[in-house]
Design a protein around this motif. Structure first.
Motif, mmCIF file in Angstrom:
data_model
loop_
_atom_site.group_PDB
_atom_site.id
_atom_site.type_symbol
_atom_site.label_atom_id
_atom_site.label_comp_id
_atom_site.label_asym_id
_atom_site.label_seq_id
_atom_site.Cartn_x
_atom_site.Cartn_y
_atom_site.Cartn_z
ATOM 1 N N ALA A 79 0.830 -1.138 -0.113
ATOM 2 C CA ALA A 79 0.251 -0.009 0.143
ATOM 3 C C ALA A 79 0.681 1.168 -0.117
ATOM 4 C CB ALA A 79 -0.954 0.013 1.166
ATOM 5 N N GLY A 80 1.863 1.182 0.880
ATOM 6 C CA GLY A 80 3.000 2.354 0.775
ATOM 7 C C GLY A 80 3.483 2.554 -0.547
ATOM 8 N N GLN A 81 3.944 1.362 -1.275
ATOM 9 C CA GLN A 81 4.606 1.585 -2.400
ATOM 10 C C GLN A 81 3.464 2.076 -3.656
ATOM 11 O OE1 GLN A 81 5.892 -2.391 -3.456
ATOM 12 N NE2 GLN A 81 7.597 -2.233 -1.887
ATOM 13 N N ARG A 82 2.119 1.867 -3.463
ATOM 14 C CA ARG A 82 1.317 2.266 -4.365
ATOM 15 C C ARG A 82 1.207 3.684 -4.170
ATOM 16 N NH1 ARG A 82 -1.448 -2.632 -3.284
ATOM 17 N NH2 ARG A 82 -2.692 -1.486 -1.762
ATOM 18 N N ARG A 83 1.065 4.202 -2.850
ATOM 19 C CA ARG A 83 0.927 5.730 -2.602
ATOM 20 C C ARG A 83 2.086 6.594 -2.876
ATOM 21 N NH1 ARG A 83 -1.145 3.394 2.278
ATOM 22 N NH2 ARG A 83 -3.359 3.763 2.597
ATOM 23 N N ARG A 84 3.161 6.026 -2.881
ATOM 24 C CA ARG A 84 4.540 6.543 -3.315
ATOM 25 C C ARG A 84 4.631 6.581 -4.906
ATOM 26 N NH1 ARG A 84 6.654 3.810 1.352
ATOM 27 N NH2 ARG A 84 7.213 1.997 -0.249
ATOM 28 N N ALA A 85 4.260 5.635 -5.265
ATOM 29 C CA ALA A 85 4.037 5.680 -6.860
ATOM 30 C C ALA A 85 3.306 6.757 -7.462
ATOM 31 C CB ALA A 85 3.732 4.425 -7.544
ATOM 32 N N ALA A 86 2.015 6.806 -6.881
ATOM 33 C CA ALA A 86 1.122 7.800 -7.342
ATOM 34 C C ALA A 86 1.380 9.335 -7.075
ATOM 35 C CB ALA A 86 -0.416 7.623 -6.511
ATOM 36 N N GLN A 87 2.431 9.244 -5.967
ATOM 37 C CA GLN A 87 2.702 10.683 -5.449
ATOM 38 C C GLN A 87 3.805 11.122 -6.557
ATOM 39 O OE1 GLN A 87 4.402 11.001 -1.415
ATOM 40 N NE2 GLN A 87 4.958 13.041 -1.985
ATOM 41 N N ALA A 88 4.736 9.887 -6.946
ATOM 42 C CA ALA A 88 5.815 10.334 -7.931
ATOM 43 C C ALA A 88 5.275 10.656 -9.149
ATOM 44 C CB ALA A 88 6.670 9.037 -7.991
ATOM 45 N N GLU A 89 4.221 9.980 -9.675
ATOM 46 C CA GLU A 89 3.668 10.603 -10.809
ATOM 47 C C GLU A 89 2.941 11.674 -10.802
ATOM 48 O OE1 GLU A 89 2.301 10.522 -14.744
ATOM 49 O OE2 GLU A 89 3.800 9.323 -13.749
ATOM 50 N N ALA A 90 2.347 12.227 -9.588
ATOM 51 C CA ALA A 90 1.660 13.302 -9.541
ATOM 52 C C ALA A 90 2.963 14.627 -9.692
ATOM 53 C CB ALA A 90 0.887 13.667 -8.412
ATOM 54 N N GLU A 91 4.144 14.328 -9.287
ATOM 55 C CA GLU A 91 4.923 15.317 -9.284
ATOM 56 C C GLU A 91 5.527 15.330 -10.499
ATOM 57 O OE1 GLU A 91 7.671 14.230 -6.356
ATOM 58 O OE2 GLU A 91 7.128 15.117 -4.459
ATOM 59 N N LEU A 92 5.780 14.243 -11.214
ATOM 60 C CA LEU A 92 5.940 14.213 -12.758
ATOM 61 C C LEU A 92 5.444 14.864 -13.915
ATOM 62 C CD1 LEU A 92 8.479 13.277 -14.551
ATOM 63 C CD2 LEU A 92 7.255 10.945 -14.508
ATOM 64 N N ALA A 93 4.222 14.731 -13.476
ATOM 65 C CA ALA A 93 3.098 15.115 -14.676
ATOM 66 C C ALA A 93 3.330 16.706 -15.135
ATOM 67 C CB ALA A 93 1.808 14.862 -14.169
ATOM 68 N N PRO A 94 3.262 17.797 -14.161
ATOM 69 C CA PRO A 94 3.530 18.928 -14.482
ATOM 70 C C PRO A 94 4.825 19.253 -14.867
ATOM 71 C CG PRO A 94 3.362 18.822 -12.177
ATOM 72 C CD PRO A 94 3.117 17.472 -12.788
ATOM 73 N N VAL A 95 5.945 18.515 -14.440
ATOM 74 C CA VAL A 95 7.304 18.957 -14.995
ATOM 75 C C VAL A 95 7.632 18.272 -16.423
ATOM 76 C CG1 VAL A 95 9.616 18.549 -14.373
ATOM 77 C CG2 VAL A 95 8.131 18.876 -12.546
ATOM 78 N N ARG A 96 6.880 16.986 -16.563
ATOM 79 C CA ARG A 96 7.108 16.537 -17.887
ATOM 80 C C ARG A 96 6.339 17.562 -19.005
ATOM 81 N NH1 ARG A 96 3.992 12.122 -17.369
ATOM 82 N NH2 ARG A 96 5.608 10.583 -17.258
ATOM 83 N N ARG A 97 5.116 18.259 -18.447
ATOM 84 C CA ARG A 97 4.416 18.923 -19.265
ATOM 85 C C ARG A 97 5.467 20.116 -19.476
ATOM 86 N NH1 ARG A 97 -0.186 17.840 -16.389
ATOM 87 N NH2 ARG A 97 0.168 19.562 -15.066
#
Length: 253
Positions: A23-41
């Motif tokens: 569960a912690g891994q899933r939360r961290r993965a979701a947080q990482a993707e949320a951080e990456l998305a605007p920087v990727r754009r």
């Protein structure tokens, strides 16, 4: 009976740990993707901007004979554009953005070299990009800049932004979305630090910008880091608690 119950409890506890970890891994993965998305754009916009500049350069050079130096620099710029596109498409974490912006900076410098050679001018001195928006290209000078609520810094600027600052006008600042607000990219938080590192990391005077200091002081970055650690611990404990609850639901003591 007590031994059987103890074994069941131990098995349930082990299962809860596994469930909590996942569960912690899933939360961290979701947080990482949320951080990456605007920087990727953001970096994809920079790659697109370089492509547009290359088209403009191609138009400007149409019909002009190019020597070996011009052709080599022009090919270097084209290769940088293709490499930046590939690197941007392969991003999986904000830290990787640094590699993309390093490539973009090199491509823009190569374009500046092409224009200088064609004009019969000396090759430009390698300087950091314009601080206010790296897409403005090589800076031409340093200007003293004081952002709202911040402290004065000498920052590299393109000719247009340097003039704006000198006459008291607002420079053309690159802004990003943080929540519901648009803020300068250097105030976007730790996810944007690699973006700045790629453009400015090779230039010592700009190190203050991406070491958690920014303009407003050094505690903001530290606070974000401690907050992230706390969130990670909370995620793990919360996941373990959820797992224990699920595992014990089926037992009647």
């Amino acid at each position: 009976m007590e031994l059987v119950l103890l074994v069941l409890v131990l098995v349930a506890a082990l299962g809860a740990v596994v469930v909590g970890s996942r569960a912690g891994q899933r939360r961290r993965a979701a947080q990482a993707e949320a951080e990456l998305a605007p920087v990727r754009r953001l970096v994809e916009e920079d790659v697109t901007a370089l492509g547009v500049e290359l088209q403009e350069l191609d138009t400007d050079l149409a019909g002009q004979p190019l020597g070996a130096g011009e052709n080599a620099d022009y090919q270097r710029a084209l290769d940088a554009y293709e490499a930046a596109k590939t690197a941007a498409d392969a991003l999986t974490a904000p830290d990787q953005v640094r590699h993309v912006t390093e490539i973009l900076d090199d491509g823009r410098y190569a374009m500046s070299c092409v224009r200088a050679r064609v004009a019969g001018q000396p090759l430009p001195t390698r300087r950091p990009p314009c601080f206010f928006d790296p897409r403005h290209g090589l800076s031409v000078t340093d200007v003293a800049y004081v952002p709202p609520g911040g402290v004065q810094r000498d920052v590299p600027a393109c000719a247009l932004d340097a003039e704006r600052v000198r006459v008291g006008a607002e420079p053309d600042v690159r802004k990003v979305m943080v929540g519901s607000q648009r803020v300068p990219y250097w105030q976007g938080g730790r996810a944007y630090e690699p973006y700045a590192q790629g453009y400015y990391g090779a230039f010592g005077p700009m190190q203050w910008m991406f070491m958690g200091m920014m303009f407003s002081g050094g505690l903001e970055g530290l606070g974000e880091g401690l907050g992230a650690v706390g969130e990670g611990i909370g995620d793990t404990l919360g996941g373990i608690g959820e797992g224990l609850g699920d595992m014990f639901d089926g037992f009647d003591f």
